[in-house]
Design an enzyme around this catalytic site. Sequence first.
Site, PDB file in Angstrom:
ATOM      1  N   ALA A  25       0.871  -1.170   0.000  1.00 51.81           N
ATOM      2  CA  ALA A  25       0.000   0.000   0.000  1.00 51.81           C
ATOM      3  C   ALA A  25       0.908   1.218   0.000  1.00 51.81           C
ATOM      4  CB  ALA A  25      -0.871  -0.019   1.247  1.00 51.81           C
ATOM      5  N   GLY A  44       0.482  -4.933   0.962  1.00 45.79           N
ATOM      6  CA  GLY A  44      -0.740  -4.934   0.143  1.00 45.79           C
ATOM      7  C   GLY A  44      -0.532  -5.614  -1.207  1.00 45.79           C
ATOM      8  N   GLU A  70      -0.866  -9.197  -0.472  1.00 47.58           N
ATOM      9  CA  GLU A  70      -2.288  -9.405  -0.138  1.00 47.58           C
ATOM     10  C   GLU A  70      -3.142  -9.413  -1.407  1.00 47.58           C
ATOM     11  OE1 GLU A  70      -2.055  -6.201   2.848  1.00 47.58           O
ATOM     12  OE2 GLU A  70      -3.037  -7.601   4.218  1.00 47.58           O
ATOM     13  N   GLU A  72       4.489  -5.307   7.284  1.00 48.41           N
ATOM     14  CA  GLU A  72       3.739  -4.272   8.000  1.00 48.41           C
ATOM     15  C   GLU A  72       4.213  -4.015   9.427  1.00 48.41           C
ATOM     16  OE1 GLU A  72       2.402  -6.413   5.930  1.00 48.41           O
ATOM     17  OE2 GLU A  72       0.860  -5.448   4.717  1.00 48.41           O
TER      18      GLU A  72
HETATM   19  N1  COA Z   1       4.624   3.077  -0.577  1.00 50.42           N
HETATM   20  C1  COA Z   1       5.060   4.222  -1.086  1.00 50.42           C
HETATM   21  N2  COA Z   1       6.180   4.338  -1.809  1.00 50.42           N
HETATM   22  C2  COA Z   1       6.894   3.222  -2.011  1.00 50.42           C
HETATM   23  C3  COA Z   1       6.512   1.978  -1.485  1.00 50.42           C
HETATM   24  C4  COA Z   1       5.306   1.919  -0.742  1.00 50.42           C
HETATM   25  N3  COA Z   1       4.865   0.786  -0.237  1.00 50.42           N
HETATM   26  N4  COA Z   1       7.448   1.056  -1.843  1.00 50.42           N
HETATM   27  C5  COA Z   1       8.367   1.709  -2.561  1.00 50.42           C
HETATM   28  N5  COA Z   1       8.047   3.000  -2.655  1.00 50.42           N
HETATM   29  C6  COA Z   1       8.762   4.065  -3.372  1.00 50.42           C
HETATM   30  C7  COA Z   1      10.005   4.497  -2.586  1.00 50.42           C
HETATM   31  O1  COA Z   1       9.641   5.440  -1.570  1.00 50.42           O
HETATM   32  C8  COA Z   1      10.835   5.097  -3.693  1.00 50.42           C
HETATM   33  O2  COA Z   1      10.295   6.377  -4.018  1.00 50.42           O
HETATM   34  P1  COA Z   1      11.312   7.650  -4.273  1.00 50.42           P
HETATM   35  O3  COA Z   1      12.155   7.196  -5.434  1.00 50.42           O
HETATM   36  O4  COA Z   1      10.356   8.745  -4.609  1.00 50.42           O
HETATM   37  O5  COA Z   1      12.079   7.813  -3.010  1.00 50.42           O
HETATM   38  C9  COA Z   1      10.534   4.193  -4.888  1.00 50.42           C
HETATM   39  O6  COA Z   1       9.302   3.562  -4.592  1.00 50.42           O
HETATM   40  C10 COA Z   1      11.592   3.132  -5.118  1.00 50.42           C
HETATM   41  O7  COA Z   1      11.760   2.389  -3.915  1.00 50.42           O
HETATM   42  P2  COA Z   1      13.155   2.209  -3.170  1.00 50.42           P
HETATM   43  O8  COA Z   1      12.871   1.941  -1.709  1.00 50.42           O
HETATM   44  O9  COA Z   1      14.078   3.320  -3.502  1.00 50.42           O
HETATM   45  O10 COA Z   1      13.674   0.862  -3.883  1.00 50.42           O
HETATM   46  P3  COA Z   1      14.689  -0.207  -3.282  1.00 50.42           P
HETATM   47  O11 COA Z   1      15.051  -1.090  -4.427  1.00 50.42           O
HETATM   48  O12 COA Z   1      15.771   0.445  -2.528  1.00 50.42           O
HETATM   49  O13 COA Z   1      13.820  -1.061  -2.234  1.00 50.42           O
HETATM   50  C11 COA Z   1      11.860  -2.209  -1.450  1.00 50.42           C
HETATM   51  C12 COA Z   1      12.737  -1.840  -2.664  1.00 50.42           C
HETATM   52  C13 COA Z   1      10.631  -2.919  -2.002  1.00 50.42           C
HETATM   53  C14 COA Z   1      12.636  -3.160  -0.528  1.00 50.42           C
HETATM   54  C15 COA Z   1      11.473  -0.936  -0.659  1.00 50.42           C
HETATM   55  O14 COA Z   1      10.928  -0.001  -1.581  1.00 50.42           O
HETATM   56  C16 COA Z   1      10.462  -1.141   0.451  1.00 50.42           C
HETATM   57  O15 COA Z   1      10.796  -1.645   1.508  1.00 50.42           O
HETATM   58  N6  COA Z   1       9.201  -0.705   0.212  1.00 50.42           N
HETATM   59  C17 COA Z   1       8.158  -0.731   1.204  1.00 50.42           C
HETATM   60  C18 COA Z   1       7.631  -2.110   1.391  1.00 50.42           C
HETATM   61  C19 COA Z   1       6.580  -2.123   2.465  1.00 50.42           C
HETATM   62  O16 COA Z   1       6.839  -1.905   3.625  1.00 50.42           O
HETATM   63  N7  COA Z   1       5.340  -2.394   2.048  1.00 50.42           N
HETATM   64  C20 COA Z   1       4.241  -2.542   2.945  1.00 50.42           C
HETATM   65  C21 COA Z   1       3.446  -1.319   3.003  1.00 50.42           C
HETATM   66  S1  COA Z   1       2.064  -1.547   4.082  1.00 50.42           S
END
Ligand code: COA
Length: 260
Positions: A66, A112, A115, A135
Amino acid sequence: MKYDNISIKKEAPLAIITINRPTKLNALNKDTIKELHEAFKVLDKTKNVKAIILTGSGEKAFVAGADISEFASFSVKEGGKLAAKGQKLLFDFVENLNTPVIAAINGFALGGGLELAMSCHFRVASDNARMGLPEVSLGVIPGYGGTQRLPQLVGKGIAMEMIMTAGMIDANRALETGLVNHVIAQEELLDFCKKLGSKISNNSPVAIAYAIKAVNAGFKHESNGFAAEIKAFGACFGTADFEEGTSAFLEKRKADFPGA
Ligand code: COA
């Protein structure tokens, strides 16, 4: 409806929905959820669409969760509403659709995103896919059905471990646990799902719709775990841990949870 966050490709008897926010790793914001609801609703009523494939754009992510930036400042009430509305509009909606939906997990499927994949009728992953429910690392719990569907698919113990550690599993572990049905090289993922879709399309759509209803009926219990999840998810939004967890993500630092 005009779609800004997804694209739909019809290749009768199949339709492919692609979530299209690659710069945000296809994170599910409010508009994307609305668009997906509308697309599934329309395709379900389209006569020559016999199976739907759902995937993410780019080579990195199916859906990375999400959209954290959208809910970081929500109250308890808003948190509960977010989960309830999302479950109704998208997650339960997809699970109960008459038309079969295959998730083609082409990269990260987190929170999400996993999910959503779990709401689909079954899943195929690319060999680079990574899946998890992170989460609790944000001070919240899965709110789009994850506490219910993950144990249904992989068993309670593995689900508990995945939820508590907030860790990711790779595609082969997902195959081993029953979370996905097949692991395929990324460049062949869509073709493989299309082949499965066309096999499905040879069968009676009416019988398939009844089979979906019958299988799903077996997972509905007296006590409503999904309602309990919505309540607990909302409650997380009143905690200092949630404030710290989401701020830390958005500020790109490690969370230091106060534990209250
Ligand atoms: N919500 C909002 N933005 C998100 C996102 C999310 N769930 N997941 C990734 N993004 C955004 C990042 O903020 C980043 O944006 P920016 O370039 O404007 O800063 C962009 O997507 C790229 O992600 P980034 O984190 O730089 O890539 P990465 O390769 O370093 O890491 C992940 C990849 C998937 C490990 C990491 O993005 C992550 O942990 N995301 C969140 C996962 C999460 O907790 N999801 C559950 C949400 S309830």
